[in-house]
Design a protein around this motif. Sequence first.
Motif, mmCIF file in Angstrom:
data_model
loop_
_atom_site.group_PDB
_atom_site.id
_atom_site.type_symbol
_atom_site.label_atom_id
_atom_site.label_comp_id
_atom_site.label_asym_id
_atom_site.label_seq_id
_atom_site.Cartn_x
_atom_site.Cartn_y
_atom_site.Cartn_z
ATOM 1 N N GLU A 14 6.922 14.529 -22.870
ATOM 2 C CA GLU A 14 8.237 14.384 -22.069
ATOM 3 C C GLU A 14 8.407 15.369 -21.251
ATOM 4 O OE1 GLU A 14 12.627 13.386 -23.802
ATOM 5 O OE2 GLU A 14 11.273 14.143 -25.460
ATOM 6 N N TRP A 15 9.089 15.024 -20.134
ATOM 7 C CA TRP A 15 9.473 15.947 -19.068
ATOM 8 C C TRP A 15 10.673 16.851 -19.568
ATOM 9 C CZ3 TRP A 15 11.840 14.227 -13.758
ATOM 10 C CH2 TRP A 15 11.790 15.342 -12.914
ATOM 11 N N TRP A 21 12.252 10.919 -20.321
ATOM 12 C CA TRP A 21 11.160 10.456 -18.858
ATOM 13 C C TRP A 21 9.888 10.953 -19.565
ATOM 14 C CZ3 TRP A 21 11.143 9.227 -13.627
ATOM 15 C CH2 TRP A 21 12.573 8.506 -13.372
ATOM 16 N N PHE A 23 5.329 10.931 -19.846
ATOM 17 C CA PHE A 23 4.172 10.551 -19.022
ATOM 18 C C PHE A 23 3.064 10.860 -19.909
ATOM 19 C CE2 PHE A 23 7.968 11.873 -16.298
ATOM 20 C CZ PHE A 23 7.879 11.201 -15.170
ATOM 21 N N SER A 47 3.381 8.875 -4.149
ATOM 22 C CA SER A 47 3.027 7.861 -5.228
ATOM 23 C C SER A 47 1.956 7.014 -4.670
ATOM 24 C CB SER A 47 4.123 6.923 -5.379
ATOM 25 O OG SER A 47 4.638 6.140 -4.487
ATOM 26 N N THR A 61 2.878 -0.149 -12.071
ATOM 27 C CA THR A 61 3.840 0.944 -11.536
ATOM 28 C C THR A 61 3.225 1.826 -10.620
ATOM 29 O OG1 THR A 61 4.942 2.900 -12.695
ATOM 30 C CG2 THR A 61 2.747 2.432 -13.447
ATOM 31 N N PRO A 75 3.928 7.356 -15.359
ATOM 32 C CA PRO A 75 5.177 7.080 -16.321
ATOM 33 C C PRO A 75 4.818 6.222 -17.351
ATOM 34 C CG PRO A 75 5.613 6.222 -14.201
ATOM 35 C CD PRO A 75 4.063 6.833 -14.187
ATOM 36 N N LYS A 77 7.092 3.763 -19.932
ATOM 37 C CA LYS A 77 8.070 3.356 -19.974
ATOM 38 C C LYS A 77 8.465 3.029 -21.788
ATOM 39 C CE LYS A 77 6.785 -1.547 -18.438
ATOM 40 N NZ LYS A 77 7.357 -2.399 -17.612
#
Length: 99
Positions: A14-15, A21, A23, A47, A61, A75, A77
């Motif tokens: 988790e950021w 968020w 990843f 990106s 994504t 990421p 989701k």
Amino acid sequence: MANREYSFTAELWEWEAQASWFFVSLPEAVADEIEERFGHTAAGFGSIKVKVTVGSSRWSTSIFPDSKRGTYVLPMKKAVRTAEGLTVGDPVEVELEIV
């Protein structure tokens, strides 16, 4: 080498700066190859568009460069984390295709 597909296992994290968020970080060798082969196609924020498969979940994504970690991050989701029963610290088996 025309391969646009990569498979790897990476830990879900988790950021800290942005709660909720989540990843996985691409392994350095995978990130380096993607940067070398597809970095010139990068869009906003560096990106690169990808299609991802984790378990039975598939989605489109982008991966993003993370200078702090020195790799690309993917990421994850909430719908995928829920469907696949993933929580922070879990190893995630990822199949990634550069679009």
